[in-house]
Design a protein around this motif. Sequence first.
Motif, mmCIF file in Angstrom:
data_model
loop_
_atom_site.group_PDB
_atom_site.id
_atom_site.type_symbol
_atom_site.label_atom_id
_atom_site.label_comp_id
_atom_site.label_asym_id
_atom_site.label_seq_id
_atom_site.Cartn_x
_atom_site.Cartn_y
_atom_site.Cartn_z
ATOM 1 N N LEU A 138 -64.948 -9.981 21.399
ATOM 2 C CA LEU A 138 -65.631 -8.774 21.678
ATOM 3 C C LEU A 138 -64.537 -7.687 21.971
ATOM 4 O O LEU A 138 -64.834 -6.705 21.674
ATOM 5 N N GLY A 139 -63.488 -8.100 22.487
ATOM 6 C CA GLY A 139 -62.527 -6.901 22.762
ATOM 7 C C GLY A 139 -61.398 -6.688 21.860
ATOM 8 O O GLY A 139 -60.652 -5.640 21.921
ATOM 9 N N VAL A 140 -61.073 -7.529 20.907
ATOM 10 C CA VAL A 140 -59.959 -7.300 19.764
ATOM 11 C C VAL A 140 -60.598 -7.115 18.326
ATOM 12 O O VAL A 140 -60.332 -6.377 17.794
ATOM 13 N N LYS A 141 -61.377 -8.324 18.075
ATOM 14 C CA LYS A 141 -61.734 -8.492 16.676
ATOM 15 C C LYS A 141 -62.577 -7.351 16.442
ATOM 16 O O LYS A 141 -62.780 -6.828 15.227
ATOM 17 N N SER A 142 -63.376 -7.186 17.311
ATOM 18 C CA SER A 142 -64.538 -5.891 17.046
ATOM 19 C C SER A 142 -63.759 -4.667 16.850
ATOM 20 O O SER A 142 -64.219 -3.825 15.848
ATOM 21 N N HIS A 143 -62.716 -4.369 17.459
ATOM 22 C CA HIS A 143 -62.069 -3.105 17.426
ATOM 23 C C HIS A 143 -61.448 -3.285 16.101
ATOM 24 O O HIS A 143 -61.233 -1.873 15.325
ATOM 25 N N LEU A 144 -60.559 -4.080 15.650
ATOM 26 C CA LEU A 144 -59.913 -4.251 14.400
ATOM 27 C C LEU A 144 -61.080 -4.061 12.917
ATOM 28 O O LEU A 144 -60.607 -3.328 12.417
ATOM 29 N N ILE A 145 -61.934 -4.778 13.255
ATOM 30 C CA ILE A 145 -63.168 -4.311 12.033
ATOM 31 C C ILE A 145 -63.644 -2.929 11.907
ATOM 32 O O ILE A 145 -63.571 -2.490 10.910
ATOM 33 N N THR A 146 -63.918 -2.343 13.387
ATOM 34 C CA THR A 146 -64.257 -1.141 13.323
ATOM 35 C C THR A 146 -63.139 -0.014 12.684
ATOM 36 O O THR A 146 -63.340 0.855 11.870
ATOM 37 N N SER A 147 -61.963 -0.407 13.159
ATOM 38 C CA SER A 147 -61.100 0.684 12.666
ATOM 39 C C SER A 147 -60.709 0.336 11.179
ATOM 40 O O SER A 147 -60.493 1.455 10.464
ATOM 41 N N SER A 148 -60.702 -0.958 10.702
ATOM 42 C CA SER A 148 -60.477 -1.273 9.115
ATOM 43 C C SER A 148 -61.520 -0.392 8.412
ATOM 44 O O SER A 148 -61.128 0.304 7.448
ATOM 45 N N ALA A 149 -62.768 -0.163 8.810
ATOM 46 C CA ALA A 149 -63.951 0.351 8.007
ATOM 47 C C ALA A 149 -63.669 1.887 8.202
ATOM 48 O O ALA A 149 -63.881 2.452 7.266
ATOM 49 N N ALA A 150 -63.561 2.628 9.256
ATOM 50 C CA ALA A 150 -63.560 3.661 9.911
ATOM 51 C C ALA A 150 -62.534 4.606 9.416
ATOM 52 O O ALA A 150 -62.662 5.918 9.245
ATOM 53 N N VAL A 151 -61.193 4.152 9.623
ATOM 54 C CA VAL A 151 -60.315 4.773 9.394
ATOM 55 C C VAL A 151 -59.933 5.667 8.078
ATOM 56 O O VAL A 151 -59.685 6.785 8.076
ATOM 57 N N PRO A 152 -60.558 4.952 7.195
ATOM 58 C CA PRO A 152 -60.550 5.599 5.633
ATOM 59 C C PRO A 152 -61.280 7.129 5.842
ATOM 60 O O PRO A 152 -60.761 8.035 5.093
ATOM 61 N N LEU A 153 -62.248 7.258 6.405
ATOM 62 C CA LEU A 153 -63.135 8.161 6.593
ATOM 63 C C LEU A 153 -62.662 9.118 7.444
ATOM 64 O O LEU A 153 -62.403 10.567 7.359
ATOM 65 N N LEU A 154 -61.788 8.738 8.678
ATOM 66 C CA LEU A 154 -61.310 9.420 9.678
ATOM 67 C C LEU A 154 -60.186 10.153 9.164
ATOM 68 O O LEU A 154 -59.914 11.357 9.446
ATOM 69 N N ILE A 155 -59.346 9.511 8.291
ATOM 70 C CA ILE A 155 -58.060 10.332 7.897
ATOM 71 C C ILE A 155 -58.382 11.208 6.616
ATOM 72 O O ILE A 155 -57.408 11.683 5.972
ATOM 73 N N ARG A 156 -59.685 11.283 6.289
ATOM 74 C CA ARG A 156 -59.693 12.112 4.944
ATOM 75 C C ARG A 156 -59.411 13.438 5.318
ATOM 76 O O ARG A 156 -59.008 14.265 4.671
ATOM 77 N N ASN A 157 -59.495 13.895 6.700
ATOM 78 C CA ASN A 157 -59.084 15.292 7.109
ATOM 79 C C ASN A 157 -58.270 15.277 8.231
ATOM 80 O O ASN A 157 -58.316 14.267 9.107
ATOM 81 N N PRO A 158 -57.071 16.139 8.106
ATOM 82 C CA PRO A 158 -56.097 15.835 9.081
ATOM 83 C C PRO A 158 -56.737 16.467 10.621
ATOM 84 O O PRO A 158 -57.684 17.171 10.606
ATOM 85 N N GLY A 159 -56.167 15.843 11.758
ATOM 86 C CA GLY A 159 -56.609 16.439 12.966
ATOM 87 C C GLY A 159 -57.354 15.256 13.619
ATOM 88 O O GLY A 159 -58.099 15.327 14.794
ATOM 89 N N GLY A 160 -57.826 14.163 12.939
ATOM 90 C CA GLY A 160 -58.650 13.153 13.584
ATOM 91 C C GLY A 160 -58.227 12.483 14.382
ATOM 92 O O GLY A 160 -56.941 12.462 14.772
ATOM 93 N N LEU A 161 -58.850 12.052 15.636
ATOM 94 C CA LEU A 161 -58.696 11.412 16.779
ATOM 95 C C LEU A 161 -59.270 9.862 16.851
ATOM 96 O O LEU A 161 -60.484 9.764 16.639
ATOM 97 N N LEU A 162 -58.225 8.876 17.036
ATOM 98 C CA LEU A 162 -58.811 7.606 17.183
ATOM 99 C C LEU A 162 -58.678 7.110 18.856
ATOM 100 O O LEU A 162 -57.299 7.264 19.186
#
Length: 312
Positions: A138-162
Amino acid sequence: MTTENTTQQPLAGRIALVAGATRGAGRAIAVQLGTAGATVYVTGRTTRTKVSEVGRTTETIEETAELVTAAGGKGIAVPTDHLEADQVRALVERIDTEQGRLDILVNDIWGGEHLVVAGFGKKIHEVDLADGLRMLELGVKSHLITSSAAVPLLIRNPGGLLVEVTDGTHDYNSTHYRENIYYDLAKTAPIRMAFALSHDLKPSGCTAVSVTPGWLRSEQMLDHFKVTEANWRDATGKLPDFAVAESPVYVGRAVTALAADPDRARWNGQSLSSGQLAKEYGFTDADGSQPDAWGFIVAKEAGGQVDVADYR
C-alpha cells in the motif's frame, strides 16, 4: 485571463492527479488544488458503490471530486486500485486523451491504518507477515506503480511537480524507529523515492519532493478520539499533545503553495513538512493558526518544558 483571476486561481489550466484522494490528506490536497483552479483527477478504491479494505463508507472519491468542483476547480473521480498496473496505465491514458498533459502528481496512496493499529509497537516476528507485506504494498509498491505510469506524461512539459506524501521528515525518520519495521519502511521509503525521482525528473525541468503533515486530524483520527473537527480540542483532555494537531486543510495548502511557486525547483529532492512550508509561504491552517507538530515533537524529546502554544 485577468491578473485578478490569475492571483485568485494560480493553478487555473493546470492538470493534477491526486492518487489516493478518498479522505484525509489526499482529499484536502485535491480540494485545495481545486480552490487554486486546477482540474484534479481524484482516485481511490472507495466509491458510492464499492468499499475498500479500510471499511469506511462515509468518504468516497465521488464526494471528493464534487468538493473540488465546489471549491472552484474541476474534480474528476476515477476509481483506481493503484496496485493494479493496468488500471493505473488506463487512468494515465485517460488523462492524456482528455487533457494532453499532467502538471501535478501527488502520490498519497495508503489505506493501511488498520494494519498499523494491529501491529503497533510489535517486533518483526510479532507482526502478522501478511499484514506487514500489505503495508509495503500500500505504501511503497502502489507509489512506484503510479510514478512509473504517470511520469512519462508529467515530464512531457517542463515545470511539473511530483509530491510523495508520507508520515515524517527525513531528519526525524532517519533517527527514529516508526512503530514497527513494516510501517517504518512504508513511511520512510517515499522520502527516498522523492530524492531518487528528483534525479530522474531534473533533466526534464520537473521537481520531486516528499511532504508530510504533522499530527493529522483525519476522519479516522477524529473517530479514534470520538470527536469531530468542530470539537477536536476536547480530545486534549485525554492527550494534551493533541493540541498541536492540524487539519488536513493545512497539508492541502502546503502542496498547493508548492505547485503555485514558479521557483519550486529549489525544493527538488527535499523532505518538507506542512509546518515548514507554512513558514515559507505564509499560509495557515483552517483556524488561522500555523501548527508545527514536528518542531514540537523534536523539542519535547529534547527535554525541558515545552508549551504547545509556541508551536501553533
